[in-house]
Motif scaffolding. Structure first.
Motif, PDB file in Angstrom:
ATOM      1  N   ARG A   1     -10.701 -13.143  -7.627  1.00  0.00           N
ATOM      2  CA  ARG A   1      -9.314 -12.808  -8.263  1.00  0.00           C
ATOM      3  C   ARG A   1      -9.166 -13.173  -9.675  1.00  0.00           C
ATOM      4  O   ARG A   1      -9.449 -14.486 -10.210  1.00  0.00           O
ATOM      5  N   SER A   2      -8.825 -12.324 -10.754  1.00  0.00           N
ATOM      6  CA  SER A   2      -8.891 -12.692 -12.108  1.00  0.00           C
ATOM      7  C   SER A   2      -7.374 -13.253 -12.383  1.00  0.00           C
ATOM      8  O   SER A   2      -6.631 -13.466 -11.418  1.00  0.00           O
TER       9      SER A   2
ATOM     10  N   SER B   1     -12.086  -5.086   1.471  1.00  0.00           N
ATOM     11  CA  SER B   1     -12.795  -6.471   0.862  1.00  0.00           C
ATOM     12  C   SER B   1     -12.451  -6.473  -0.415  1.00  0.00           C
ATOM     13  O   SER B   1     -12.048  -5.371  -1.008  1.00  0.00           O
ATOM     14  N   VAL B   2     -12.746  -7.581  -1.058  1.00  0.00           N
ATOM     15  CA  VAL B   2     -12.397  -7.955  -2.482  1.00  0.00           C
ATOM     16  C   VAL B   2     -13.577  -7.182  -3.381  1.00  0.00           C
ATOM     17  O   VAL B   2     -14.500  -7.228  -3.123  1.00  0.00           O
TER      18      VAL B   2
ATOM     19  N   GLY C   1       0.426 -11.612  -8.283  1.00  0.00           N
ATOM     20  CA  GLY C   1       0.184 -11.603  -6.769  1.00  0.00           C
ATOM     21  C   GLY C   1      -0.419 -10.507  -6.210  1.00  0.00           C
ATOM     22  O   GLY C   1       0.099 -10.053  -5.240  1.00  0.00           O
ATOM     23  N   THR C   2      -1.585  -9.955  -6.973  1.00  0.00           N
ATOM     24  CA  THR C   2      -2.378  -8.856  -6.199  1.00  0.00           C
ATOM     25  C   THR C   2      -3.924  -9.276  -6.289  1.00  0.00           C
ATOM     26  O   THR C   2      -4.101 -10.253  -6.502  1.00  0.00           O
ATOM     27  N   VAL C   3      -4.439  -8.355  -5.760  1.00  0.00           N
ATOM     28  CA  VAL C   3      -5.926  -8.514  -5.558  1.00  0.00           C
ATOM     29  C   VAL C   3      -6.681  -7.048  -5.600  1.00  0.00           C
ATOM     30  O   VAL C   3      -5.803  -6.081  -5.162  1.00  0.00           O
ATOM     31  N   VAL C   4      -7.574  -6.906  -6.133  1.00  0.00           N
ATOM     32  CA  VAL C   4      -8.343  -5.291  -6.254  1.00  0.00           C
ATOM     33  C   VAL C   4      -9.338  -5.439  -4.935  1.00  0.00           C
ATOM     34  O   VAL C   4     -10.298  -6.203  -4.955  1.00  0.00           O
ATOM     35  N   ILE C   5      -9.014  -4.342  -4.225  1.00  0.00           N
ATOM     36  CA  ILE C   5      -9.946  -4.127  -3.138  1.00  0.00           C
ATOM     37  C   ILE C   5     -10.505  -2.942  -3.234  1.00  0.00           C
ATOM     38  O   ILE C   5     -10.366  -1.956  -3.934  1.00  0.00           O
ATOM     39  N   ARG C   6     -11.629  -2.992  -2.327  1.00  0.00           N
ATOM     40  CA  ARG C   6     -12.372  -1.501  -1.961  1.00  0.00           C
ATOM     41  C   ARG C   6     -11.847  -0.704  -1.318  1.00  0.00           C
ATOM     42  O   ARG C   6     -11.170  -1.003   0.053  1.00  0.00           O
ATOM     43  N   LEU C   7     -11.852   0.868  -1.648  1.00  0.00           N
ATOM     44  CA  LEU C   7     -11.333   1.783  -0.937  1.00  0.00           C
ATOM     45  C   LEU C   7     -12.336   2.570   0.155  1.00  0.00           C
ATOM     46  O   LEU C   7     -11.922   3.144   1.077  1.00  0.00           O
ATOM     47  N   ARG C   8     -13.663   1.973  -0.378  1.00  0.00           N
ATOM     48  CA  ARG C   8     -14.798   2.664   0.685  1.00  0.00           C
ATOM     49  C   ARG C   8     -15.963   1.596   0.669  1.00  0.00           C
ATOM     50  O   ARG C   8     -15.993   0.828   0.150  1.00  0.00           O
TER      51      ARG C   8
END
Length: 161
Positions: free
Chosen positions: A146-147, A40-41, A154-161
């Motif tokens: 998204r910033s 998720s974001v 063309g990216t998004v920062v997502i959660r790893l856990r």
């Protein structure tokens, strides 16, 4: 909140036919990302903590090689310049190959490409680093969380856990 923050960028949902679409129920829904959990974001707080960790790490690494003296302005200018260079390296190189920095790994987030490629790549990592230095593009977000730097690359920062 008004969306004056750059909805003209590609992929922001403000093009032809945008008025016929409904607003997403959660951040990242328009990209097929889950509402919560892994993938998720990531929230702004985690991103900020990751940045602070990376800045502290850059400062600590710099102290190994450059003299610092808070009473000497010239020494501190040199130290700060080198700390900035170290920060640029420890953020650009790992994001290029692995998608996360040490700070991002510590808080459990990573950079992912929206096209599904596994590597973020050097130009995207470099643009993200440069825009982070400018600060404003990194702070201003759209409805998907998204910033500007995410939208430009063309990216998004997502959660790893």
């Amino acid at each position: 909140m008004a969306r004056w923050t750059g909805e003209w960028l590609p992929g922001t949902g403000n093009g032809p036919g945008a008025s016929e679409r409904t607003a997403p129920k959660w951040r990242g829904e328009t990209f097929g990302l889950p509402e919560s959990g892994v993938g998720s974001v990531a929230g702004g707080g985690a991103r900020l903590v990751a940045l602070v960790i990376d800045l502290v790490l850059a400062g600590l690494i710099t102290t190994l090689f450059v003299r610092y003296d808070v009473q000497d302005v010239a020494a501190m200018q040199t130290f700060n310049w080198w700390a900035g260079v170290v920060w640029a390296v420890i953020t650009t190189v790992p994001v290029t190959f692995f998608g996360f920095t040490a700070g991002m790994g510590a808080v459990g987030v990573r950079v992912a490409r929206l096209d599904g490629a596994t590597m973020v790549g050097p130009w995207r990592a470099l643009v993200r680093m440069v825009l982070t230095v400018v600060i404003v593009p990194a702070i201003v977000r759209n409805i998907d969380g998204r910033s500007w730097l995410d939208r430009v690359t063309g990216t998004v920062v997502i959660r790893l856990r």
